[in-house]
Write a protein that holds these residues in place. Structure first.
Motif, mmCIF file in Angstrom:
data_model
loop_
_atom_site.group_PDB
_atom_site.id
_atom_site.type_symbol
_atom_site.label_atom_id
_atom_site.label_comp_id
_atom_site.label_asym_id
_atom_site.label_seq_id
_atom_site.Cartn_x
_atom_site.Cartn_y
_atom_site.Cartn_z
ATOM 1 N N PRO A 41 0.815 -1.222 0.000
ATOM 2 C CA PRO A 41 0.000 0.000 0.000
ATOM 3 C C PRO A 41 0.846 1.268 0.000
ATOM 4 C CG PRO A 41 0.189 -0.827 2.220
ATOM 5 C CD PRO A 41 0.895 -1.842 1.340
ATOM 6 N N GLN A 42 0.226 2.325 -0.469
ATOM 7 C CA GLN A 42 0.844 3.652 -0.355
ATOM 8 C C GLN A 42 0.160 4.375 0.794
ATOM 9 O OE1 GLN A 42 0.228 6.390 -3.638
ATOM 10 N NE2 GLN A 42 2.180 7.403 -3.265
ATOM 11 N N LEU A 43 0.945 4.783 1.768
ATOM 12 C CA LEU A 43 0.388 5.438 2.946
ATOM 13 C C LEU A 43 0.261 6.948 2.725
ATOM 14 C CD1 LEU A 43 2.397 3.611 5.758
ATOM 15 C CD2 LEU A 43 0.357 2.856 4.542
ATOM 16 N N SER A 44 -0.664 7.555 3.421
ATOM 17 C CA SER A 44 -0.765 9.008 3.392
ATOM 18 C C SER A 44 0.129 9.558 4.498
ATOM 19 C CB SER A 44 -2.205 9.451 3.635
ATOM 20 O OG SER A 44 -2.587 9.191 4.978
ATOM 21 N N PRO A 45 0.682 10.757 4.303
ATOM 22 C CA PRO A 45 1.519 11.344 5.362
ATOM 23 C C PRO A 45 0.762 11.464 6.686
ATOM 24 C CG PRO A 45 1.789 12.555 3.314
ATOM 25 C CD PRO A 45 0.643 11.606 3.099
ATOM 26 N N GLU A 46 -0.529 11.819 6.599
ATOM 27 C CA GLU A 46 -1.326 11.995 7.805
ATOM 28 C C GLU A 46 -1.461 10.685 8.589
ATOM 29 O OE1 GLU A 46 -2.021 15.005 4.820
ATOM 30 O OE2 GLU A 46 -2.314 12.827 4.738
ATOM 31 N N ALA A 47 -1.745 9.595 7.851
ATOM 32 C CA ALA A 47 -1.912 8.296 8.513
ATOM 33 C C ALA A 47 -0.608 7.838 9.146
ATOM 34 C CB ALA A 47 -2.414 7.259 7.516
ATOM 35 N N LEU A 48 0.475 8.070 8.463
ATOM 36 C CA LEU A 48 1.774 7.639 8.976
ATOM 37 C C LEU A 48 2.150 8.416 10.229
ATOM 38 C CD1 LEU A 48 4.799 6.695 6.830
ATOM 39 C CD2 LEU A 48 5.115 7.910 8.975
ATOM 40 N N ILE A 49 1.982 9.727 10.170
ATOM 41 C CA ILE A 49 2.314 10.553 11.331
ATOM 42 C C ILE A 49 1.432 10.188 12.524
ATOM 43 C CG2 ILE A 49 2.278 12.917 12.228
ATOM 44 C CD1 ILE A 49 3.053 13.807 9.355
ATOM 45 N N SER A 50 0.155 9.934 12.247
ATOM 46 C CA SER A 50 -0.772 9.557 13.309
ATOM 47 C C SER A 50 -0.406 8.209 13.919
ATOM 48 C CB SER A 50 -2.199 9.503 12.755
ATOM 49 O OG SER A 50 -3.108 9.048 13.726
ATOM 50 N N ALA A 51 0.098 7.288 13.096
ATOM 51 C CA ALA A 51 0.483 5.960 13.597
ATOM 52 C C ALA A 51 1.694 6.042 14.513
ATOM 53 C CB ALA A 51 0.772 5.026 12.424
ATOM 54 N N ASN A 52 2.537 7.051 14.305
ATOM 55 C CA ASN A 52 3.659 7.325 15.204
ATOM 56 C C ASN A 52 4.521 6.088 15.476
ATOM 57 O OD1 ASN A 52 5.253 8.935 16.884
ATOM 58 N ND2 ASN A 52 4.055 8.411 18.713
ATOM 59 N N PRO A 53 5.155 5.527 14.441
ATOM 60 C CA PRO A 53 5.935 4.298 14.633
ATOM 61 C C PRO A 53 7.148 4.478 15.545
ATOM 62 C CG PRO A 53 6.370 5.269 12.487
ATOM 63 C CD PRO A 53 5.203 6.011 13.053
ATOM 64 N N ASP A 54 7.482 3.405 16.243
ATOM 65 C CA ASP A 54 8.661 3.411 17.112
ATOM 66 C C ASP A 54 9.947 3.309 16.305
ATOM 67 O OD1 ASP A 54 7.278 3.347 19.708
ATOM 68 O OD2 ASP A 54 6.617 1.347 19.076
ATOM 69 N N LEU A 55 9.866 2.637 15.163
ATOM 70 C CA LEU A 55 11.031 2.405 14.317
ATOM 71 C C LEU A 55 10.663 2.720 12.869
ATOM 72 C CD1 LEU A 55 12.084 -1.094 15.728
ATOM 73 C CD2 LEU A 55 13.203 1.079 16.260
ATOM 74 N N ILE A 56 11.620 3.261 12.131
ATOM 75 C CA ILE A 56 11.444 3.490 10.695
ATOM 76 C C ILE A 56 12.620 2.849 9.976
ATOM 77 C CG2 ILE A 56 11.449 5.215 8.851
ATOM 78 C CD1 ILE A 56 10.015 7.120 10.723
ATOM 79 N N PHE A 57 12.309 2.024 8.969
ATOM 80 C CA PHE A 57 13.340 1.360 8.168
ATOM 81 C C PHE A 57 13.283 1.907 6.746
ATOM 82 C CE2 PHE A 57 12.484 -1.435 11.676
ATOM 83 C CZ PHE A 57 13.716 -1.977 12.003
ATOM 84 N N LEU A 58 14.412 2.414 6.269
ATOM 85 C CA LEU A 58 14.473 3.011 4.946
ATOM 86 C C LEU A 58 15.143 2.061 3.960
ATOM 87 C CD1 LEU A 58 15.683 6.602 5.930
ATOM 88 C CD2 LEU A 58 13.321 5.840 5.534
ATOM 89 N N ALA A 59 14.357 1.589 2.988
ATOM 90 C CA ALA A 59 14.901 0.730 1.938
ATOM 91 C C ALA A 59 15.095 1.531 0.659
ATOM 92 C CB ALA A 59 13.960 -0.452 1.685
ATOM 93 N N ASP A 60 15.253 2.844 0.804
ATOM 94 C CA ASP A 60 15.426 3.724 -0.351
ATOM 95 C C ASP A 60 16.620 4.656 -0.160
ATOM 96 O OD1 ASP A 60 14.256 5.151 1.694
ATOM 97 O OD2 ASP A 60 12.579 5.921 0.515
ATOM 98 N N THR A 61 17.667 4.133 0.452
ATOM 99 C CA THR A 61 18.847 4.956 0.721
ATOM 100 C C THR A 61 19.725 5.118 -0.512
ATOM 101 O OG1 THR A 61 20.114 3.025 1.482
ATOM 102 C CG2 THR A 61 18.875 4.258 3.138
#
Length: 307
Positions: A229-249
């Motif tokens: 899925p493609q997430l919306s910025p609002e949904a992601l910010i609201s979810a407030n994840p503890d960890l973020i993994f970047l596979a686009d470095t």
């Protein structure tokens, strides 16, 4: 490269996800096998003798071939196979395979990850054996492909050793994780347009193995987005994840700094705590033996995260 990567993600065709121990060199998986008996049959492929001119059009398969000791038999790989460095990269494409160009390499075995352009039928008509190592959906798929390639290339013992070592290493990594009263949540980024993966994908399953909760799961609860899925910025910010993994470095030059600069992201728990993990794009998108390295990145992040 960025456009190609993003297009694959947008089409939900990005497939996931190499060597067993980070201190081992590719192809150094134990002692040499005893001479294998031919003919060998795997599925509907029968080889009368050991292949000595293998063409690999899958970066994951290329890594597998070298990990099981068949690297010296590989004579050409696709233009995206960049590991190990000594793999004989060519102009051949794994995304748009051309039967005529492949046949010009005079291979006695071709390894593909998909049947784009009906290339399998074309190569079969030319009497060129083809093994399709399709995108893995589970770790068992990875283990089976390693086993199959070991049989086909005359390295069954080294393949078995590689599989056993991968299983042992992953089990140790998971068992060594700290116990937590509540699950940590995470966001896995495929590209800066916020495409992600759910727990039903190959990559997502690795995070589930580590006991993490995926904030992208609700965005594809019905499975209609194929797990990407493609997430919306609002949904992601609201979810407030503890960890973020970047596979686009690599493809998109993303980092803690670029993420922190996004509107509203500076207050996300992962960003505030510096728990933004930069992954190697290649390792994160392949399902070969270096998947152990990805699991280690996950478990290391969990161990360092605040309790």
């Amino acid at each position: 490269m960025k456009r190609q990567f993003t297009a694959v993600v947008a089409a939900v065709a990005l497939a996931l996800a190499g060597c067993a121990s980070e201190n081992e060199e590719p192809g150094a998986a134990g002692a040499a096998d005893a001479p294998a008996a031919y003919p060998v049959t795997v599925g509907d492929i029968t080889l009368d003798k050991r292949p000595e001119k293998i063409v690999s059009l899958s970066p994951s398969a290329t890594e597998m071939l070298y990990a099981i000791g068949a690297g010296s038999q590989v004579t050409a790989v696709d233009d995206n196979s960049n590991y190990p460095p000594e793999a004989p990269k060519s102009e051949l494409s794994g995304f748009q395979p051309n039967a005529e160009a492949i046949a010009a390499k005079a291979p006695d075995l071709v390894v593909l990850s998909n049947d784009t352009n009906k290339v399998v039928d074309q190569l079969t008509t030319l009497k060129i054996p083809v093994y399709v190592a399709a995108s893995a959906t589970t770790l068992d798929d990875t283990y089976k492909q390693l086993t199959d390639l070991g049989e086909l290339t005359g390295h069954p013992d080294e393949a078995a050793d590689t599989v056993r070592r991968m299983k042992d290493d992953i089990a140790k990594l998971v068992e060594g994780m700290p116990q937590r009263s509540t699950k940590l949540t995470y966001y896995y980024e495929l590209d800066p347009t916020l495409y992600s993966v759910t727990s039903k994908t190959f990559i997502g399953a690795l995070f589930s193995l580590a006991g993490l909760e995926n904030i992208a799961d609700p965005a594809d609860a019905d499975g209609k987005k194929g797990g990407y899925p493609q997430l919306s910025p609002e949904a992601l910010i609201s979810a407030n994840p503890d960890l973020i993994f970047l596979a686009d470095t690599k493809c998109c030059q993303q980092s803690l700094e670029t993420v922190k600069a996004r509107t509203g992201w500076a207050n996300i728990t992962a960003v505030k705590n510096g728990d933004v993990i930069a992954l190697d794009d290649d390792i994160a998108s392949r399902w070969g033996p270096r998947v152990v390295d990805l699991v280690k990145s996950i478990t290391d992040a969990v161990a360092k995260a605040p309790a």
